[in-house]
Scaffold this motif. Structure first.
Motif, PDB file in Angstrom:
ATOM      1  N   LEU A  16       0.878  -1.190   0.000  1.00  0.00           N
ATOM      2  CA  LEU A  16       0.000   0.000   0.000  1.00  0.00           C
ATOM      3  C   LEU A  16       0.904   1.226   0.000  1.00  0.00           C
ATOM      4  O   LEU A  16       1.925   1.251   0.702  1.00  0.00           O
ATOM      5  CB  LEU A  16      -0.854   0.021   1.274  1.00  0.00           C
ATOM      6  CG  LEU A  16      -2.146  -0.809   1.313  1.00  0.00           C
ATOM      7  CD1 LEU A  16      -2.736  -0.791   2.720  1.00  0.00           C
ATOM      8  CD2 LEU A  16      -3.180  -0.316   0.315  1.00  0.00           C
ATOM      9  N   ARG A  27      -6.411  -3.454   2.817  1.00  0.00           N
ATOM     10  CA  ARG A  27      -5.793  -4.463   1.930  1.00  0.00           C
ATOM     11  C   ARG A  27      -6.853  -5.508   1.612  1.00  0.00           C
ATOM     12  O   ARG A  27      -7.418  -6.116   2.527  1.00  0.00           O
ATOM     13  CB  ARG A  27      -4.636  -5.166   2.654  1.00  0.00           C
ATOM     14  CG  ARG A  27      -3.312  -4.451   2.581  1.00  0.00           C
ATOM     15  CD  ARG A  27      -2.241  -5.318   3.235  1.00  0.00           C
ATOM     16  NE  ARG A  27      -2.069  -6.557   2.462  1.00  0.00           N
ATOM     17  CZ  ARG A  27      -1.169  -6.701   1.508  1.00  0.00           C
ATOM     18  NH1 ARG A  27      -0.342  -5.722   1.226  1.00  0.00           N
ATOM     19  NH2 ARG A  27      -1.073  -7.828   0.846  1.00  0.00           N
ATOM     20  N   PRO A 290      -2.987  -3.664  -3.644  1.00  0.00           N
ATOM     21  CA  PRO A 290      -3.778  -4.383  -2.645  1.00  0.00           C
ATOM     22  C   PRO A 290      -4.974  -3.578  -2.135  1.00  0.00           C
ATOM     23  O   PRO A 290      -5.788  -4.074  -1.358  1.00  0.00           O
ATOM     24  CB  PRO A 290      -2.769  -4.599  -1.515  1.00  0.00           C
ATOM     25  CG  PRO A 290      -1.846  -3.431  -1.624  1.00  0.00           C
ATOM     26  CD  PRO A 290      -1.782  -3.043  -3.070  1.00  0.00           C
TER      27      PRO A 290
END
Ligand code: ADP
Ligand code: MG
Length: 412
Positions: A16, A27, A290
């Motif tokens: 991230l 996520r 993600p």
């Protein structure tokens, strides 16, 4: 002359980013099975946020691809995925941090390099200085589709390559800015031709290529709110990705059900025809974020990658070259065998890795010892035996030759 092989498919999930973390994105991608209720996909290799460039290089099969390129194959790495998913990072790494690396130690390689940026309408050179000019795409019987008048730059050291790549990526951005009329975003193709210098040695020259394709990210025009030229540009990117997707879908069908593969539908697919379905060896790296905000794009990238998994290619290397390599290795084997007999040594080396030199990570020809026939010779898995996905790695013939030469010198 080789059997069909499937491209290797790799997924890389980037970490991230700071801004994603700051705005509280979740996520939503896991690289292990979570059970029912989740969409699951299977790939040859999956890399998570913590995995380094080295881990990707080793674990995705990229190292093997480089070895195949030095053996005369045409090898291609594709990176695809949404904008910002880590494609450029995966292919180029942090270019500013290239460590000092000794220049080509033997001087036996000559590696001209070319780089172009491709939009729906044009192809531009990324290595030639000065204002970007459009290059024509041509076709010839021997070369297939190729870009005419592309500048070739030799490189001698890793630092020189890194600096060229940095300039190229800056040019990709600035030329995009200056030429925003058509498209400010593009696909980038970096091709490294691998040639041996073939000095005094009687060895045949090697003519492999290694091509890195950094595909422009797909974009949802509605979600990004693009309008006017930006939306035309986004549509053109999506159009060329769609053309690529159509070729991939057609290639993924069983041979009997396959009709015309529409390579001619876009510049991108024309240039990639050979790598996609022809005689190349291909590695696909799907890059995903993600973040929960990217979920729909992530799913579409994973579906695209799943479809691409079913494509097979029939790699073709320079046949003459392979033949002479085989002959050379065979002659050395016979000579080594006879030297072993004269020295009263066993016919077969005690450990197969002695012959192969450094054992390779992915298990180079496991059970090679078992392949040694009664005469102490082993067969090369040449005709139609290039391994399918999941099979052991294909070792470099040059690596083998080198090991036999070393053994020969020791025996002498
Ligand atoms: P793309 O080429 O797909 O548009 P980039 O490669 O430019 O995406 O990556 C977007 C951002 O994420 C960049 O700031 C890059 O440095 C960072 N990034 C991407 N992948 C990784 C990674 N595996 N590890 C750390 N940072 C990454
Ligand atoms: Mg990029």
């Amino acid at each position: 002359p080789y059997g069909p092989i499937r491209p290797t498919h790799t997924i890389r999930v980037r970490p991230l980013t700071c801004s994603e973390t700051r705005r509280g994105d979740q996520r939503v991608v896991a690289t292990s099975l979570l059970g029912p209720g989740y969409a699951t996909f299977g790939f040859s290799a999956v890399f998570d946020a913590g995995d380094s460039q080295e881990a990707v290089f080793e674990g995705s099969g990229m190292r093997q691809l480089v070895e195949l390129a030095t053996d005369g194959f045409s090898c291609t790495v594709f990176a695809f995925g949404q904008t910002g998913s880590g494609k450029t990072y995966t292919l180029m790494g942090p270019l500013g941090q290239v460590q000092h690396c000794p220049p080509n130690p033997t001087g036996s390689w000559w590696c001209p390099m070319q780089a172009v940026a491709l939009t729906w309408l044009s192809i531009r050179d990324l290595l030639s200085p000065g204002p970007p000019c459009t290059l024509p795409l041509r076709w010839s019987k021997t070369r297939g589709f190729y870009v005419e008048n592309q500048l070739s730059v030799d490189f001698e050291s890793l630092e020189a390559i890194a600096s060229l790549l940095l300039q190229g990526s800056q040019r990709r951005r600035t030329s995009a800015h200056a030429l925003n009329r058509h498209s400010s975003r593009s696909h980038a193709l970096l091709t490294i031709h691998i040639r041996s210098r073939n000095q005094a040695s009687a060895r045949p020259s090697r003519q492999g290529t290694l091509c890195f394709v950094d595909l422009a990210g797909s974009e949802r025009v509605k979600e990004t709110g693009s309008s006017g030229e930006l939306s035309i540009e986004a549509n053109n990117i999506n159009r060329s990705l769609l053309a690529l997707g159509h070729c991939i879908s057609m290639l993924a069908k069983p041979r009997g059900k396959r009709t015309h593969v529409p390579y001619r539908d876009s510049k991108l697919t024309r240039l990639l025809a050979r790598s996609l379905g022809g005689s190349g060896v291909t590695l696909m790296v799907a890059c995903i974020s993600p973040s929960s905000r990217c979920l729909s794009e992530t799913l579409s990238t994973l579906h695209y990658a799943s479809r691409a998994r079913r494509v097979t290619t029939r790699p073709l290397a320079n046949r003459k070259l392979l033949q002479s390599l085989e002959e050379e290795i065979h002659a050395l084997q016979l000579e080594n065998l006879s030297l072993r007999q004269q020295l009263g040594l066993p016919r077969v080396p005690m450990r197969s890795t002695e012959v192969l030199g450094t054992p390779m990570r992915m298990g180079a020809w496991p059970g090679l010892g078992g392949r040694f026939g009664p005469a102490g010779l082993h067969q090369f898995p040449l005709e139609g035996q290039l391994p399918l996905e999941g099979a052991p790695a294909w070792p470099s013939l040059y690596g083998l030759l080198r090991d036999f030469v070393v053994e020969n010198e020791q025996l002498r």
